[in-house]
Design a protein around this motif. Structure first.
Motif, PDB file in Angstrom:
ATOM      1  N   ILE A 103       4.472   3.024  -2.707  1.00  0.00           N
ATOM      2  CA  ILE A 103       5.610   2.162  -2.410  1.00  0.00           C
ATOM      3  C   ILE A 103       5.210   0.917  -1.621  1.00  0.00           C
ATOM      4  O   ILE A 103       5.910  -0.105  -1.665  1.00  0.00           O
ATOM      5  CB  ILE A 103       6.703   2.969  -1.656  1.00  0.00           C
ATOM      6  N   ASP A 104       4.094   0.964  -0.911  1.00  0.00           N
ATOM      7  CA  ASP A 104       3.685  -0.173  -0.084  1.00  0.00           C
ATOM      8  C   ASP A 104       2.567  -0.982  -0.731  1.00  0.00           C
ATOM      9  O   ASP A 104       1.779  -1.638  -0.038  1.00  0.00           O
ATOM     10  CB  ASP A 104       3.243   0.317   1.308  1.00  0.00           C
ATOM     11  N   GLY A 105       2.487  -0.926  -2.064  1.00  0.00           N
ATOM     12  CA  GLY A 105       1.449  -1.688  -2.766  1.00  0.00           C
ATOM     13  C   GLY A 105       1.848  -1.942  -4.207  1.00  0.00           C
ATOM     14  O   GLY A 105       3.004  -1.729  -4.603  1.00  0.00           O
ATOM     15  N   LEU A 106       0.894  -2.379  -5.000  1.00  0.00           N
ATOM     16  CA  LEU A 106       1.163  -2.774  -6.385  1.00  0.00           C
ATOM     17  C   LEU A 106       1.040  -1.640  -7.392  1.00  0.00           C
ATOM     18  O   LEU A 106       1.319  -1.835  -8.575  1.00  0.00           O
ATOM     19  CB  LEU A 106       0.209  -3.907  -6.796  1.00  0.00           C
ATOM     20  N   GLY A 107       0.614  -0.478  -6.972  1.00  0.00           N
ATOM     21  CA  GLY A 107       0.442   0.638  -7.889  1.00  0.00           C
ATOM     22  C   GLY A 107       1.754   1.055  -8.529  1.00  0.00           C
ATOM     23  O   GLY A 107       2.829   0.934  -7.913  1.00  0.00           O
ATOM     24  N   GLY A 108       1.680   1.571  -9.747  1.00  0.00           N
ATOM     25  CA  GLY A 108       2.873   1.964 -10.482  1.00  0.00           C
ATOM     26  C   GLY A 108       3.221   3.431 -10.391  1.00  0.00           C
ATOM     27  O   GLY A 108       4.101   3.901 -11.116  1.00  0.00           O
TER      28      GLY A 108
END
Length: 397
Positions: A50-55
């Protein structure tokens, strides 16, 4: 904002996957710093990232690092990274065939190589495997085309075709097309208390093929429908293959674990289509340790499966009912059907040679912009601008 670092990023879809594309000069060269940087960028470890670009999915927690060629027969270097979701891991084990289809498009859009209309061939050096991949990208008006009539099951709509040539990728992981020296081996599974046959083949990405029926399933199951025991048994087979092929025990992706069953009817993951047995040569499911199943099918794995289907004695050839070729192999996967052309030649004994492997994908740039990475995740003082730029290749914000 003195507590964050700006990083230029591009989000691209390649086939049935998405990845964050980074320029090599924006990524730390030191392995430990790179590890912290990529985990922070993706928001890992966290089940939602939730705190990055990962899906928060194995098909979208991916990174492609693009740089100038490090060998004379290539136009660009491409390093693929599978970023852990709920674990602080980075894997450099595989090529990712789906994401590789976007590398040529990216290189042309970034003007790393000139555009030639109507078709530009991009020679991609995959640093994970040391192999050269060739991408034929449709171009018009000085840039890669987006619109076209090419369909990829698992991707809505159609797009411009990207043709991929993986003919020179034999032995990508182990150095040999048949790493064990034979088309079939036997593995003892502790949960079953008996041996089952498997086939290990290495082209594109090394795979170990397992008959679904030997694990007590039909092979048409969809994500979320397999018990933990099935994943445990598949992982036991993978660990056997790692030891048998002398691969690093630290790896957790390869060889891919592919469950194979004969051609049969099944409903896709979307629920809106029934794939009929007449449409496929066999049904395949890729599973991973930890209880995940690929929602479509991996590009590198499809290359390997299409070749394995033309080697006598393998599990895929058995399910297909023949090893005759050359042929366009039709793989039934959770999202539909994937067709791969392969030409494999028997050169004597247990020796086989891959003459050609081709498949098509579509790819598209989705987003360009700036990502923000916490300096605290990079292990540096918020006041040290020079250190920030040295580690992340970005700028203070």
């Amino acid at each position: 904002m003195k507590e964050q670092v700006r990083v230029p990023v591009t989000l691209m879809r390649g086939g049935t996957s998405k990845a964050v594309f980074l320029s090599q000069h924006d990524v730390p060269s030191d392995p430990h710093e790179r590890h912290r940087f990529l985990l922070a960028l993706f928001g890992s470890p966290d089940v939602r990232q939730i705190d990055g670009l990962g899906g928060a999915d194995i098909l979208t927690s991916k990174c492609a690092i693009i740089g100038p060629p490090s060998r004379p027969d290539a136009d660009i270097d491409y390093t693929f990274v599978q970023v852990g979701i709920d674990q602080p891991t980075l894997s450099f084990e595989i090529v990712c065939g789906n994401i590789s289809s976007a590398t040529g498009v990216y290189a042309l859009q970034e003007k790393l190589i000139p555009v030639h209309e109507p078709l530009t061939t991009v020679r991609v050096h995959n640093t994970n495997t040391g192999k050269i991949l060739r991408m034929a990208v449709q171009c018009a008006d000085g840039e890669p085309r987006v619109e076209g009539d090419s369909e990829v099951d698992g991707v809505p709509g159609t797009g411009a075709e990207v043709a991929l040539d993986y003919s020179d990728t034999s032995g990508s992981t182990t150095g040999k097309l048949l790493p064990t020296g034979q088309a079939r081996d036997w593995v003892h599974l502790s949960k079953l208390g008996r041996e089952i046959p498997v086939s290990v083949v290495d082209v594109g990405t090394a795979c170990v093929f397992i008959r679904a029926a030997d694990l007590g399933i039909t092979g048409t199951e969809l994500p979320g429908q397999l018990s933990a025991d099935i994943y445990d048994m598949a992982e036991e087979v993978r660990r056997w293959a790692v030891e048998r092929c002398n691969l690093p025990s630290s790896g957790f992706l390869t060889p891919y674990q592919i469950l194979i069953s004969e051609a049969q009817d099944y409903r896709t993951i979307a629920g809106d289509r029934v794939v009929h047995s007449s449409e496929v040569d066999f049904v395949a499911r890729m599973v991973l340790n930890g209880g995940a199943m690929h929602k479509a099918f991996p590009g590198g794995g499809s290359v390997c499966l299409s070749v394995a289907a033309q080697i006598a004695g393998t599990i895929p050839a058995e399910a297909r009912g023949t090893h005759a070729g050359p042929a366009r192999i039709r793989i039934g996967h959770p999202s539909g059907v994937l067709k791969i052309y392969a030409n494999v030649e028997h050169v004597g004994g247990e020796e086989w040679a891959v003459r050609e492997v081709h498949f098509t994908r579509t790819a598209r740039r989705l987003f360009d912009g700036t990502a923000y990475v916490r300096r605290s995740r990079l292990g540096m003082d918020a006041r040290d601008d020079n250190a920030v730029q040295a580690v992340a290749g970005g700028s203070a914000s």
